[in-house]
Design a protein around this motif. Structure first.
Motif, mmCIF file in Angstrom:
data_model
loop_
_atom_site.group_PDB
_atom_site.id
_atom_site.type_symbol
_atom_site.label_atom_id
_atom_site.label_comp_id
_atom_site.label_asym_id
_atom_site.label_seq_id
_atom_site.Cartn_x
_atom_site.Cartn_y
_atom_site.Cartn_z
ATOM 1 N N HIS A 203 0.902 -1.354 0.069
ATOM 2 C CA HIS A 203 -0.126 0.060 -0.053
ATOM 3 C C HIS A 203 0.992 1.223 0.024
ATOM 4 C CE1 HIS A 203 -2.913 2.758 1.177
ATOM 5 N NE2 HIS A 203 -3.250 2.397 0.603
ATOM 6 N N ILE A 204 1.218 2.482 -1.315
ATOM 7 C CA ILE A 204 1.458 2.915 -1.217
ATOM 8 C C ILE A 204 2.040 4.189 -0.278
ATOM 9 C CG2 ILE A 204 3.380 4.083 -3.038
ATOM 10 C CD1 ILE A 204 1.222 2.665 -5.000
ATOM 11 N N MET A 205 0.986 4.863 -0.222
ATOM 12 C CA MET A 205 0.211 6.351 0.731
ATOM 13 C C MET A 205 -0.113 5.780 2.066
ATOM 14 S SD MET A 205 -2.390 8.102 -1.834
ATOM 15 C CE MET A 205 -3.177 6.511 -2.169
ATOM 16 N N LEU A 206 1.536 5.837 2.895
ATOM 17 C CA LEU A 206 1.290 5.512 4.235
ATOM 18 C C LEU A 206 2.125 6.712 5.107
ATOM 19 C CD1 LEU A 206 2.326 2.186 3.518
ATOM 20 C CD2 LEU A 206 0.830 2.481 4.860
ATOM 21 N N TRP A 207 1.830 6.592 6.570
ATOM 22 C CA TRP A 207 2.234 8.046 7.032
ATOM 23 C C TRP A 207 2.396 6.917 8.787
ATOM 24 C CZ3 TRP A 207 -1.082 8.223 3.522
ATOM 25 C CH2 TRP A 207 -1.214 9.662 2.486
ATOM 26 N N ASP A 208 3.414 8.066 9.606
ATOM 27 C CA ASP A 208 3.391 7.481 10.822
ATOM 28 C C ASP A 208 2.015 7.975 11.284
ATOM 29 O OD1 ASP A 208 5.794 6.022 10.595
ATOM 30 O OD2 ASP A 208 7.258 8.042 10.209
ATOM 31 N N SER A 209 2.519 7.143 12.455
ATOM 32 C CA SER A 209 1.237 7.835 13.140
ATOM 33 C C SER A 209 1.230 7.260 14.850
ATOM 34 C CB SER A 209 -0.411 7.360 12.813
ATOM 35 O OG SER A 209 -1.364 5.932 13.294
ATOM 36 N N PRO A 210 0.421 7.768 15.504
ATOM 37 C CA PRO A 210 0.997 6.861 17.028
ATOM 38 C C PRO A 210 0.082 5.487 17.416
ATOM 39 C CG PRO A 210 -0.739 9.282 16.717
ATOM 40 C CD PRO A 210 -0.421 8.938 15.847
ATOM 41 N N TRP A 211 -0.211 5.027 16.070
ATOM 42 C CA TRP A 211 -1.171 3.917 16.101
ATOM 43 C C TRP A 211 -0.225 2.713 15.066
ATOM 44 C CZ3 TRP A 211 -3.722 8.025 14.792
ATOM 45 C CH2 TRP A 211 -4.554 8.583 16.051
ATOM 46 N N GLY A 212 0.831 3.320 14.704
ATOM 47 C CA GLY A 212 1.197 2.177 14.069
ATOM 48 C C GLY A 212 1.387 3.408 12.277
ATOM 49 N N ARG A 213 2.770 2.954 11.264
ATOM 50 C CA ARG A 213 2.175 3.326 10.247
ATOM 51 C C ARG A 213 1.133 3.446 8.623
ATOM 52 N NH1 ARG A 213 5.851 6.321 7.453
ATOM 53 N NH2 ARG A 213 6.412 5.835 4.946
ATOM 54 N N GLY A 214 0.798 3.903 8.322
ATOM 55 C CA GLY A 214 -0.547 3.424 7.426
ATOM 56 C C GLY A 214 -0.710 4.731 7.220
ATOM 57 N N TYR A 215 -2.815 4.578 6.601
ATOM 58 C CA TYR A 215 -3.586 5.320 6.422
ATOM 59 C C TYR A 215 -4.539 5.954 6.890
ATOM 60 C CZ TYR A 215 -5.490 1.574 3.704
ATOM 61 O OH TYR A 215 -6.441 0.246 3.582
ATOM 62 N N PRO A 216 -5.308 7.067 6.659
ATOM 63 C CA PRO A 216 -6.666 7.405 7.355
ATOM 64 C C PRO A 216 -8.496 6.457 6.665
ATOM 65 C CG PRO A 216 -5.869 9.321 5.560
ATOM 66 C CD PRO A 216 -5.117 8.016 5.773
ATOM 67 N N GLY A 217 -8.742 6.230 7.050
ATOM 68 C CA GLY A 217 -10.015 6.031 6.578
ATOM 69 C C GLY A 217 -10.598 6.683 5.555
ATOM 70 N N TRP A 218 -11.757 6.838 5.187
ATOM 71 C CA TRP A 218 -11.694 7.897 4.000
ATOM 72 C C TRP A 218 -13.496 8.802 4.975
ATOM 73 C CZ3 TRP A 218 -17.470 6.952 1.512
ATOM 74 C CH2 TRP A 218 -17.918 7.765 0.730
ATOM 75 N N HIS A 219 -13.945 8.705 5.511
ATOM 76 C CA HIS A 219 -14.708 9.906 6.416
ATOM 77 C C HIS A 219 -14.218 10.100 7.226
ATOM 78 C CE1 HIS A 219 -17.759 5.996 5.306
ATOM 79 N NE2 HIS A 219 -16.867 5.287 6.272
ATOM 80 N N ILE A 220 -13.024 10.160 7.887
ATOM 81 C CA ILE A 220 -12.346 11.424 9.132
ATOM 82 C C ILE A 220 -12.173 12.655 8.271
ATOM 83 C CG2 ILE A 220 -9.928 10.120 9.240
ATOM 84 C CD1 ILE A 220 -12.377 11.349 12.118
ATOM 85 N N GLU A 221 -11.697 12.106 6.930
ATOM 86 C CA GLU A 221 -12.152 13.172 5.715
ATOM 87 C C GLU A 221 -11.962 14.349 5.813
ATOM 88 O OE1 GLU A 221 -11.203 13.360 1.464
ATOM 89 O OE2 GLU A 221 -10.807 11.162 1.497
ATOM 90 N N CYS A 222 -13.257 14.317 6.107
ATOM 91 C CA CYS A 222 -14.122 14.731 5.553
ATOM 92 C C CYS A 222 -14.513 15.949 6.750
ATOM 93 C CB CYS A 222 -16.102 14.399 4.809
ATOM 94 S SG CYS A 222 -15.594 14.181 3.370
ATOM 95 N N SER A 223 -14.171 14.938 7.919
ATOM 96 C CA SER A 223 -14.858 15.867 9.341
ATOM 97 C C SER A 223 -13.378 16.525 9.272
ATOM 98 C CB SER A 223 -14.896 14.482 10.179
ATOM 99 O OG SER A 223 -15.872 14.136 9.878
ATOM 100 N N ALA A 224 -12.716 16.306 9.288
ATOM 101 C CA ALA A 224 -11.068 16.869 9.904
ATOM 102 C C ALA A 224 -10.899 18.066 8.753
ATOM 103 C CB ALA A 224 -9.576 15.879 9.479
ATOM 104 N N MET A 225 -11.023 18.644 7.584
ATOM 105 C CA MET A 225 -10.741 19.507 6.807
ATOM 106 C C MET A 225 -11.969 20.633 6.265
ATOM 107 S SD MET A 225 -9.077 17.534 3.725
ATOM 108 C CE MET A 225 -10.135 16.430 2.714
ATOM 109 N N SER A 226 -13.827 19.933 6.953
ATOM 110 C CA SER A 226 -14.282 20.672 7.610
ATOM 111 C C SER A 226 -13.774 21.412 8.673
ATOM 112 C CB SER A 226 -15.719 19.834 7.262
ATOM 113 O OG SER A 226 -15.574 18.894 8.010
ATOM 114 N N MET A 227 -13.866 20.557 9.114
ATOM 115 C CA MET A 227 -13.716 21.707 10.588
ATOM 116 C C MET A 227 -12.711 22.820 10.574
ATOM 117 S SD MET A 227 -15.148 19.449 13.652
ATOM 118 C CE MET A 227 -14.738 17.854 13.432
#
Ligand code: AMP
Ligand code: ZN
Length: 472
Positions: A203-227
């Motif tokens: 899975h090419i698109m990966l980021w570091d996070s407190p829960w390990g290297r991975g990537y976000p779910g789809w729904h969280i993006e709209c909440s985070a960016m709209s707010m």
């Protein structure tokens, strides 16, 4: 009359009162950029454009935010399947970044051709992963998450209002009536906030996070960016009705769980564009793009006119036969306008309208205020055009005014015959006149062809040669 919208959240027609007087904060879910938008998707963006234009026409100032989904949207909305862009990359051999860039550009090319205003802010998910991580942390601190199999899940049982907008049945949610293959989930409707365990290698698109290297779910993006851009509470959120049961339901749950406040005041959803086989969708294949309509000889504005002819909350069946009807209506509207312009008429100042015209303007306002009733607004346009008592200057003033919402580029229609010749073209015309006098028709025709390739028609009159754009 006051501006009213059908709010999907309350399932009633409500008067629209923004949080801050005359400024409106507005978020619309944007495209997932792994393929071209199909004309069903474009129905959603034309509807959102009419909403925004109406608000601006009625004197509001609008901040319009739209996301570009370039990571995290799986082939199944409920966390199954593979990331759509990664899948496309694997199949085509192109990089995920090239795919996202290419289809983002293609998307805006389509929306420009449909005369859809660009959002005030268009934000790509991959550029906001930190904001998503911060929001997931907030949910974790408040006890709304759990980790299982390496992924971070939202625990829907902790959010009392879960599924309120979609009227999801609580019993059914708990009993797990829905077949679900993700065994990590405690409840069938729980959803992933952060993936670390991708089912797919590389899975090419990966980021570091407190829960390990991975990537976000789809729904969280709209909440985070709209707010991020509109604040923790804002006025309007839009999308197609297919988003109600999963995507928007999950957006509401995680946003309101994080802030403890109501997130969005008004939810507006457009109905589907249908084709003979049912809802037009990307996954079914064989979908129509705007370019495919252009290839059949249609102007993008024919499609815009076609969409305006139906209320956004009714299903609309697409066929080329119906599109042809919209094209001939739009062209006769343009012809009427050209007729007025070629008679040398110019629009009156909108403040100088007679009472009759003011009434027409009022009724156009009322059509839009009634939950964006565009079919009625178009009917008002035609009533104005057919009213023989109105002065031409008034008709022009009304049409240009209405077009702020309709977006049919009416004010760009030029006065017929008023084509400005360049110096080179003037010389060519003189050469053609001389050639005709000398009966050198081969040269005269060559020059005529030169003009016709530029979409210009030469008409020889006793006063000389007139140059008109084709179709006039
Ligand atoms: P997507 O790119 O799949 O996330 O969809 C973009 C937008 O188009 C969303 O708001 C969808 O709800 C909407 N949409 C998808 N299919 C249709 C359709 N057939 N008719 C109208 N809107 C649609
Ligand atoms: Zn969204």
């Amino acid at each position: 009359m006051a501006l009213q919208f059908f709010n999907s959240y309350t399932r009633t027609l409500e008067e629209f009162t923004p949080r801050n007087d005359k400024t409106v904060s507005f978020y619309a879910c944007g495209p997932t950029v792994y393929n071209y938008a199909h004309i069903g998707n474009l129905r959603a963006y034309v509807f959102e454009d009419v909403l925004r234009r109406t608000l601006e026409y009625l004197g509001y100032s609008v901040t319009h935010v739209m996301n570009i989904t370039d990571v995290g949207h799986l082939t199944d909305n409920a966390d199954e399947g593979e990331d759509k862009i990664v899948k496309r990359s694997r199949e085509s051999g192109e990089s995920v970044w090239d795919i996202a860039r290419f289809y983002t550009d293609a998307f805006f090319q389509d929306t420009d051709r449909l005369n859809i205003y660009r959002p005030s802010i268009a934000c790509a998910a991959t550029e906001h992963v930190d904001d998503m991580i911060a929001l997931i942390k907030r949910l974790e601190e408040k006890g709304y998450t759990y980790t299982a199999g390496g992924n971070v899940y939202f625990d829907t049982s902790k959010f009392a209002d879960y599924g309120k907008m979609a009227l999801l049945d609580r019993q059914e949610q708990q009993a797990g009536a829905r077949v679900d293959v993700d065994r990590n989930k405690r409840h069938p409707r729980d959803f992933v906030l952060w993936f670390t365990q991708s089912k797919f290698e590389n899975h090419i698109m990966l980021w570091d996070s407190p829960w390990g290297r991975g990537y976000p779910g789809w729904h969280i993006e709209c909440s985070a960016m709209s707010m991020k851009y509109l604040g923790e509470q804002f006025d309007i959120h839009c999308g197609g009705i297919d988003h109600i049961p999963v995507h928007h339901t999950n957006e509401i749950a995680q946003s309101e769980a994080a802030t403890g406040k109501q997130w969005v005041r008004y939810w507006l959803h457009n109905e589907f564009l249908l084709v003979d086989s049912g809802k037009m969708s990307k996954s079914k294949g064989g979908f129509l793009t705007l370019q495919s309509l252009i290839d059949e000889g249609y102007d993008p504005l024919d499609y815009r006119y076609f969409l305006l002819g139906a209320h956004y909350r009714t299903q609309l069946r697409f066929s080329f036969e119906n599109l042809k009807g919209a094209r001939s209506a739009r062209l006769s509207l343009e012809d009427k306008l050209k007729e007025l312009l070629s008679a040398g008429e110019s629009p009156l100042d909108i403040t100088e309208l007679t009472e009759k015209s003011r009434n027409y303007r009022e009724s156009f306002h009322r059509d839009l205020e009634a939950d964006l009733n565009t079919p009625r607004a178009l009917a008002t346009v035609w009533t104005v055009l057919k009213d023989k008592e109105l002065a031409a200057g008034e008709v022009l003033a009304l049409l240009y005014d209405f077009d702020h919402v309709l977006g049919l580029r009416l004010s760009e229609i030029e006065t017929p015959g008023k084509y400005q010749l360049s110096e080179e073209e003037k010389t060519l015309l003189e050469e053609r006149n001389a050639a005709r006098k000398e009966k050198n028709f081969t040269r005269a025709d060559e020059i005529r062809d030169y003009f016709s390739r530029k979409g210009l028609v030469l008409k020889d009159t006793p006063d000389g040669t007139v140059v008109n754009p084709a179709g006039v």
